[in-house]
Design an enzyme around this catalytic site. Structure first.
Site, PDB file in Angstrom:
ATOM      1  NE  ARG A 231       0.192   1.405   3.335  1.00 24.86           N
ATOM      2  CZ  ARG A 231       1.146   2.273   3.566  1.00 24.86           C
ATOM      3  NH1 ARG A 231       2.420   1.890   3.686  1.00 24.86           N
ATOM      4  NH2 ARG A 231       0.904   3.556   3.685  1.00 24.86           N
ATOM      5  N   GLY A 232       0.251   2.406  -0.169  1.00 29.85           N
ATOM      6  CA  GLY A 232       1.026   3.638  -0.334  1.00 29.85           C
ATOM      7  C   GLY A 232       1.096   3.933  -1.828  1.00 29.85           C
ATOM      8  CB  ALA A 233       0.267   7.002  -3.732  1.00 31.04           C
TER       9      ALA A 233
ATOM     10  NE  ARG B  40      -6.124   0.774  -1.851  1.00 33.96           N
ATOM     11  CZ  ARG B  40      -5.488   1.308  -0.795  1.00 33.96           C
ATOM     12  NH1 ARG B  40      -4.200   1.063  -0.582  1.00 33.96           N
ATOM     13  NH2 ARG B  40      -6.133   2.087   0.046  1.00 33.96           N
TER      14      ARG B  40
ATOM     15  CG  ASP C 156      -3.018   8.185  -1.449  1.00 31.84           C
ATOM     16  OD1 ASP C 156      -2.859   8.666  -0.312  1.00 31.84           O
ATOM     17  OD2 ASP C 156      -2.699   7.019  -1.747  1.00 31.84           O
TER      18      ASP C 156
ATOM     19  CE  LYS D  80      -4.977   5.655   4.394  1.00 35.77           C
ATOM     20  NZ  LYS D  80      -5.967   4.780   3.729  1.00 35.77           N
TER      21      LYS D  80
END
Ligand code: MRU
Length: 356
Positions: free
Chosen positions: A50-52, A93, A243, A254
């Site tokens: 996860r994490g852009a 996502r 993001d 977030k």
């Protein structure tokens, strides 16, 4: 890779993609290998990674795995078949634009393939390039962000961060956490407050773990403590990642980031967003056009499978929010810093020459 990160989340070795399972951190360090593109899609959707920027890098390697499979399946029709894999990766996502940027880069590489050379090797080269460029961008942003903090260094040396924006969320080093690492190394920060980051606990499980490994003083707090820390004068900067950043400088990040920005404005605390230019979406004029991911109720009603709310309770779980540009003091990118972002400021920044 030129500047090896202390922690990594994404590795290409033994001809396959390995991801550190972030759902199990900090208690277990388990690496998962990915033999097919559907496994990559699932790992992005289920937050193994996860994490852009990390999502974008993973998707790029996913294209390599998909191409290898499609070529074996149909040496003449593989390009056509690969389109379905691009579509599946794009649906993993919705909010982080780095995913779509990386897939676009892989499509460009696909269009430019040298017919005389191995297509998989060429696509792998592009995926590795995306990975390396992200790491390089993070180091540049670390330097620029630390310089910005230096300009106001007479103030308190505490900062607060939200979510996880470190090596785990990127190609290595981190965006907001990269700035924190650089600023700590330069003596500009002496205390990091990490929001635990409900409902998925990226702060407690990942940021606290990364900073502790680096020996950077970190104190974990419930998200709702931020106002008190600001009121007590313990933090001079909020430093967060992003993001997706729209043409006018609005920032999706977030859930809880927007609350921090409102609090920061009230308390006179500065608010810095750190993101590579791959996180910008200049096609969207403002933040209300950003698709915001909603995840399942289990993230809110249960902790490690243990129910903590009445069964059947209605849950609202948007996992990102949008901070309006007017609440942001600076956006730090690898191409430079935009203070008090506006449409003109963002356009001028994106017109700067990219890193190569
Ligand atoms: O849901 P996540 O964990 O993928 O959300 C991550 C964030 O919101 C980060 O702050 C953002 O991607 C920047 S990471 C460098």
């Amino acid at each position: 890779m030129s500047q090896a990160p202390a922690v990594s989340a994404i590795e290409w070795r033994d001809d396959t993609l390995w991801l550190l399972d972030q759902r199990l951190l900090p208690l277990q360090e388990v690496w998962l290998s990915h033999a097919d593109v559907q496994a990559v899609v699932k790992s992005i959707r289920d937050m193994v990674v996860r994490g852009a920027p990390a999502i974008g890098i993973t998707a790029a390697y996913g294209v390599v795995i998909a191409a290898r499979h499609r070529i074996a399946q149909s040496p003449t029709g593989w390009r056509q078949l690969l389109q379905a894999d691009f579509a599946d990766l794009a649906e993993s996502r919705p909010t982080a634009v780095n995913l779509f940027w990386a897939l676009d880069q892989m499509k460009i590489a696909l269009d430019k393939l040298d017919p005389a050379a191995d297509p998989v090797a060429q696509l792998l080269q592009e995926a590795k390039h995306i990975h390396e460029m992200d790491l390089a961008a993070n180091h540049t942003m670390g330097h620029l962000g630390a310089n910005l903090i230096r300009q106001y260094s007479a103030q308190a040396k505490g900062v607060i961060t939200h979510c996880n924006t470190g090596s785990l969320a990127t190609g290595g080093y981190g965006t907001a956490l990269g700035v924190i690492r650089s600023a700590y190394a330069a003596g500009l920060i002496d205390q990091v407050y990490a929001d635990e980051t409900r409902p998925w606990w990226q702060g407690s499980r990942l940021t606290a773990w990364e900073l502790q490994k680096d020996g950077i003083p970190v104190t974990l707090n419930a998200d709702s403590v931020a106002a008190t820390l600001m009121k007590q004068g313990k933090v001079s900067w909020v430093i967060v990642g992003a993001d997706r950043i729209t043409a006018n400088g609005d920032v999706a990040n977030k859930i809880g980031t927007y609350s921090l920005a409102v609090l920061a404005k009230h308390h006179g605390v500065r608010f810095m967003v750190v993101a590579p230019t791959t996180t910008f979406d200049p096609n969207l004029p403002h933040g209300s056009a950003i698709p915001i991911e909603e995840r399942g109720p289990e993230e809110v009603v249960a902790v490690k499978g243990q129910q903590i709310a009445p069964p059947g309770i209605a849950v609202y779980n948007p996992v990102f929010d949008v901070t309006p540009a007017e609440l942001i003091d600076a956006i730090v990118t690898e191409r430079g810093v935009v203070e008090h972002p506006t449409t003109e400021g963002v356009a001028a920044l994106l017109a700067q020459a990219p890193l190569h």
